[in-house]
Design an enzyme around this catalytic site. Structure first.
Site, PDB file in Angstrom:
ATOM      1  N   ILE A   1     -26.119 -41.258  22.099  1.00  0.00           N
ATOM      2  CA  ILE A   1     -26.342 -42.520  21.384  1.00  0.00           C
ATOM      3  C   ILE A   1     -26.414 -43.618  22.445  1.00  0.00           C
ATOM      4  CG2 ILE A   1     -25.226 -44.181  19.847  1.00  0.00           C
ATOM      5  CD1 ILE A   1     -24.160 -41.675  18.301  1.00  0.00           C
TER       6      ILE A   1
ATOM      7  N   LYS B   1     -32.476 -36.483  26.473  1.00  0.00           N
ATOM      8  CA  LYS B   1     -31.219 -35.747  26.632  1.00  0.00           C
ATOM      9  C   LYS B   1     -30.282 -36.396  27.645  1.00  0.00           C
ATOM     10  CE  LYS B   1     -28.154 -32.638  26.537  1.00  0.00           C
ATOM     11  NZ  LYS B   1     -27.205 -33.761  26.744  1.00  0.00           N
TER      12      LYS B   1
ATOM     13  N   CYS C   1     -38.021 -42.764  15.365  1.00  0.00           N
ATOM     14  CA  CYS C   1     -37.867 -42.661  16.824  1.00  0.00           C
ATOM     15  C   CYS C   1     -39.198 -42.803  17.547  1.00  0.00           C
ATOM     16  CB  CYS C   1     -37.205 -41.346  17.181  1.00  0.00           C
ATOM     17  SG  CYS C   1     -35.731 -41.038  16.179  1.00  0.00           S
TER      18      CYS C   1
ATOM     19  N   HIS D   1     -31.435 -42.243  24.503  1.00  0.00           N
ATOM     20  CA  HIS D   1     -32.416 -42.357  23.424  1.00  0.00           C
ATOM     21  C   HIS D   1     -32.119 -43.563  22.521  1.00  0.00           C
ATOM     22  CE1 HIS D   1     -35.214 -41.447  20.328  1.00  0.00           C
ATOM     23  NE2 HIS D   1     -34.506 -40.614  19.620  1.00  0.00           N
TER      24      HIS D   1
END
Lengths: 388, 388
Positions: B210, B330, B84, B334
């Site tokens: 997602i 959040k 990430c 992401h």
């Protein structure tokens, strides 16, 4: 600009390592490289790591910190992925970091595990280096892609299957004495010609094997080598990188690889040399035709001239410009994420005089490596020189 | 050392883009960034591209030359993969290249497509950022890993689920006005508390969604900005990177993330600032507990102190140190390989004054981004400053 030296090199045996993990393979190469360099692990300021298909072959992404841990390193660790040029890019960025003065010691290299998948699954995994949308979905895999390039070459410039067979024969002959090579055995032109077709005009012996293995290099600044009394006679004097459209249909020519030409021009320019100065070369012969294209992109031959180089005995052990004395990808093996590092390891050993084939080029002072990704949508070229 | 400026930024809307390809998403962000910068594409000397799970989500490796092609670039293109933190590392290397004088203009960013897989397949794909051998095989996925970290935190330092719920509520409130955010809607503490458990103590509203999306940044040297009359008021004055053991069981603490601490120390040191100088932060809140750990690693709070920061109103819009004004991972979303670039885009917009939430921090001159890989086995921190 700080001078960059290769202080240490490490390799695993290339071949089938079904019983070993990727971290185990890379640690072996990395520890060898640090031992060869005489550089303590705490001096290593960064790990530049190449890997291509770990997500598919080992279900392992995020490999850089894992490999740092395996090698006992606590420095920042970064993974580079550029298909079969992954370790070439990792090494290039290490060279750039040291040259800029930002670091004195970087460990670079790569690892690939491939034999744990079936041959069909490996072929499918390798295909993700091509354009999924426009090539892979239509059924293209790499033997087919390089077959297209070979056909285009034959049509544009001439040449035939027997020319290619001589490339394979040459590289197998070179691998015999290389303790790291997957195939330490000679083949004949007849064997190559009679091997089963894979994608015409390419037959089995035109293709490199599927290989597990790892490579590692310790690059240091000249200042570090001097103050730490490190014996590092080989300097990296040029590095270049080029990109091209990923899909073959988007290229201007199928029988030329301009990404590698650009990479070579950049590397020669930095090194202040030209193709005529090159005395030995390690090039990306994933297929025999790829060696031909590499030699032309490197400016070592004019377009259309390299096809007969091996057959004429110019790039053989006793030729004027020995190519792939390691055995090349063809006979030494091609663990894709490790290959670019392995080429620099082999060229360093050749120039230092401790390669089993160093006696073939006892006076060589300048050599190049050529590492390609996919159908040469990416290319990395390095120029190495014995420093005075 | 050359000064580095953010000349242009680009993002796609974060969310579900099932009808689009990865190259299409990245091209959109890249073209916006070049247009925002006013830098012609021929001036771009390198593409640093982050992507994590393309091999699994799109069966597409070797994405760097593909993305260069999509963005109309012919320069060398390199893919960085650091789970990430992929785009964070890509951006960091761009900054280093410009700082060293080796390049004047680099395009950096990343892209991830995730929603084209099932949620189960995405969870499995994300798990390759953890240790396959010692974690994933035992059934560990990231919600479970961060739940372990949250439990360890609660046991070591105290805190409870309601503290975490306030982090989610804060970040959702910030996302409302962000046109790029996946969820432009507020939530309440009650909703967060009552959402379904994912891995206790973490519930659904503790987790980021997602997401598909892309980010891009044009970094330029100060000299280039000056000679080309480019308006680029935001400077990158510090960059740091840290690594840690990949598997949680190999760490000394589960409730601290020393890789990020090291990255922050490196970045502050370069910037010549300390945590007290930071006025605004974009941090890696893949789970609510991750924001807490980030704030402590960044030195913005002592260990054990950040858990109540949102609840006490210190990191909210009207607090003394607004955190994740973009909405964070959040609520903004992401797309893992794009996130590190997106954080720098958002912080740049905040500092330039053209972010919808810029009015929350009208006088801010110094901000940090914190981008993490896996359970913070990798971390990248950048310090941005309004240059005078």
């Amino acid at each position: 600009m700080n001078g960059v030296r290769v202080a240490g090199v490490g390799l695993t045996k290339f071949g089938r390592h079904s019983e070993r993990t990727g971290r185990d393979l890379f640690a072996e190469a990395a520890l060898h490289a640090m031992e060869d360099a005489g550089v303590p692990r705490d001096d290593v300021e960064g790990l530049n790591y190449g890997n291509f298909m770990g997500a598919l072959a080992e279900h392992q992404g995020h490999q850089a910190p894992l490999m740092a841990e395996a090698a006992g390193l606590t420095c920042p660790a970064t993974r580079y992925e550029e298909a079969c040029a992954s370790a070439g890019v990792a090494a290039r960025e290490a060279v750039k970091s040291i040259r800029s003065g930002e670091a004195d010691v970087i460990l670079a290299g790569g690892m690939e595990r491939m034999t744990n998948l079936s041959t069909a699954a490996t072929t499918e995994a390798l295909a993700i280096a091509a354009d999924e949308l426009f090539e892979v979905r239509q059924g293209m895999t790499f033997p087919g892609a390089y077959a297209l390039m070979a056909r285009a070459y034959f049509e544009t410039f001439g040449g035939d299957r027997e020319d290619l067979a001589h490339v394979a024969v040459k590289n197998h002959a070179n691998a015999v004495s290389n303790e790291y090579a997957q195939y330490q055995r000679e083949i004949t032109v007849e064997e190559a010609m009679e091997s089963v077709p894979v994608a015409e005009p390419l037959h089995l012996f035109d293709a490199c094997p599927i290989t597990d293995g790892a490579s590692a290099l310790v690059f240091v600044s000249e200042a570090y080598a001097e103050t730490h009394d490190i014996d590092a006679p080989v300097a990296v004097v040029g590095t270049g990188q080029g990109s091209d459209n990923l899909a073959l249909h988007d290229r201007e020519h199928l029988a030329q690889t301009p990404a590698a030409t650009r990479a070579a021009e950049m590397a020669y320019d930095e090194a202040g040399i030209g193709p005529d100065d090159v005395e030995v070369a390690e090039v990306h012969d994933c297929f025999t035709i790829a060696e031909v294209l590499a030699l032309e992109s490197l400016g070592l031959y004019e377009p259309g001239e390299a096809i007969g180089a091996a057959r004429r005995g110019e790039t053989t052990r006793d030729g004027r410009l020995p190519v792939n004395l390691s055995g090349g990808l063809k006979a030494k093996g091609h663990p894709v994420g490790a290959t670019g590092g392995s080429q620099i390891v082999e060229l360093t050993r050749l120039l230092r005089g401790d390669h089993p084939n160093s006696d073939v080029v006892p006076d060589a002072r300048v050599g190049v490596t050529h590492n390609a990704g996919g159908t040469v949508a990416s290319a990395v070229v390095h120029v190495l020189e014995v420093a005075e």
